[in-house]
Enzyme design. Structure first.
Site, mmCIF file in Angstrom:
data_model
loop_
_atom_site.group_PDB
_atom_site.id
_atom_site.type_symbol
_atom_site.label_atom_id
_atom_site.label_comp_id
_atom_site.label_asym_id
_atom_site.label_seq_id
_atom_site.Cartn_x
_atom_site.Cartn_y
_atom_site.Cartn_z
ATOM 1 N N HIS A 8 0.688 -1.299 -0.054
ATOM 2 C CA HIS A 8 0.002 0.013 0.104
ATOM 3 C C HIS A 8 0.836 1.384 -0.025
ATOM 4 C CE1 HIS A 8 -2.909 2.655 2.180
ATOM 5 N NE2 HIS A 8 -3.620 2.640 0.881
ATOM 6 N N GLU A 35 0.878 -0.787 -4.883
ATOM 7 C CA GLU A 35 -0.051 0.135 -5.174
ATOM 8 C C GLU A 35 0.472 1.597 -5.074
ATOM 9 O OE1 GLU A 35 -3.413 2.908 -3.580
ATOM 10 O OE2 GLU A 35 -1.463 2.135 -2.692
ATOM 11 N N ASP A 37 -0.684 6.287 -5.809
ATOM 12 C CA ASP A 37 -1.602 7.084 -6.060
ATOM 13 C C ASP A 37 -1.283 8.335 -7.363
ATOM 14 O OD1 ASP A 37 -3.419 6.166 -3.888
ATOM 15 O OD2 ASP A 37 -1.710 6.665 -3.199
ATOM 16 N N HIS A 50 -0.478 10.764 -2.708
ATOM 17 C CA HIS A 50 -1.780 10.343 -2.173
ATOM 18 C C HIS A 50 -2.866 11.643 -2.029
ATOM 19 C CE1 HIS A 50 -5.059 9.425 0.770
ATOM 20 N NE2 HIS A 50 -5.063 8.080 -0.133
ATOM 21 N N GLU A 118 -4.172 4.163 -8.688
ATOM 22 C CA GLU A 118 -5.055 4.588 -8.137
ATOM 23 C C GLU A 118 -5.263 6.131 -8.706
ATOM 24 O OE1 GLU A 118 -7.769 6.316 -4.356
ATOM 25 O OE2 GLU A 118 -6.191 5.006 -4.016
#
Length: 289
Positions: A8, A35, A37, A50, A118
């Site tokens: 993450h 993962e 962003d 993020h 993301e």
């Protein structure tokens, strides 16, 4: 049943999130996937970060969209975590990465790995964020049908968002099996509170997250996304629905799972992808049980 462990924002329990160090740590620890962003900088570069602002994770304040890549590179995105970054993971000025740089880093390592990107909304640039992300991926031989990218097709790319409109936009060119609708439950009063306090940016983010459940469920049920992405608390509260989606053949990628008890619960349910701040340690703890 094999379970894939995604890091993450990189291995963000060890190093500052979405930094070169966190990503390299995830790769070196053997994470199945990373993962990240993405936002757009003011000069149109896809940035791995993020929050819509740099306030929480840097030594500066302001919106990500208000800075150029060069300006962002001059900020310190590591020191909010009191841990030294190994020399081989780069200097302070190396830690913020563009998506191009992250893909180059993964490609250089040559490891077979997943990359879950993301798309962060709301974005002042609208769907230009998706368009620029896809352009970056195209530069790394991304196949929108299989999701494979990289010099040896060793990177398995998937795209995620809480914003259903983002998933719909991506579905125009990307295989829906590669798209993940993220979901979480948000009390609408939180959105109203942020607005009353003048925090319009946070209110916008929370409004997207609030809509992710009702609109996201509709999108998933209509076959608009092949991957469901709720948080672990939402799964526990809506287990029947999650089991139903799994029975229909959908993939579940659940976040953010740091406790072995939560991970085992999800694995027993049939979840095959888990996103964790501590993927290597979590996998080891499960293996020891």
């Amino acid at each position: 049943m094999d379970t894939l462990f995604y890091a993450h924002r990189g291995s963000s329990q060890k190093f500052a999130e979405n930094t070169r160090a966190a990503y390299l740590q995830a790769i070196d620890e053997g994470a199945d996937g990373i993962e990240c962003d993405v936002h757009l900088s003011s000069d149109g570069v896809v940035i791995c970060h993020h929050d819509p602002t740099v306030d929480r994770t840097s030594d500066t304040t302001g919106e990500v969209a208000g800075f150029t890549l060069d300006e962002l590179k001059k900020m310190d995105f590591s020191s909010y975590m009191p841990v030294a970054v190994p020399e081989e993971y780069g200097s302070i000025s190396d830690q913020l990465l563009s998506l191009v740089e992250l893909l180059e880093l993964i490609d250089e390592r040559g490891t077979n790995i997943g990359l879950a990107i993301e798309i962060k909304h709301p974005s002042p640039y609208g769907h230009l964020l998706e368009e620029e992300t896809l352009k970056v991926l195209a530069g790394f031989n991304f196949d929108p049908q299989t999701g494979l990218a990289g010099r040896r097709s060793q990177i398995q790319v998937t795209l995620m968002s809480f914003e259903p409109d983002s998933i719909r936009f991506l579905a125009q060119t990307v295989n829906r099996a590669l798209l993940c609708q993220l979901m979480t439950e948000i009390d609408p009063r939180r959105v109203a509170d942020f607005l009353s306090e003048g925090e319009t940016i946070r209110a916008g983010v929370y409004e997207v997250m609030r809509r992710s459940v009702a609109e996201g469920r509709e999108l998933i049920n209509a076959g608009g996304a092949g991957i469901i992405g709720p948080g672990v608390a939402w799964v526990r509260a809506n287990e029947h629905l999650v089991r139903q989606w799994l029975e229909q053949g959908l993939t579940a990628r659940i976040w953010t799972v740091d406790r072995p008890a939560d991970a085992q619960y999800l694995i027993d349910m049939g979840v095959t992808q888990i996103t964790s701040n501590r993927p290597a340690a979590l996998r080891q703890e499960l293996d020891q049980e």
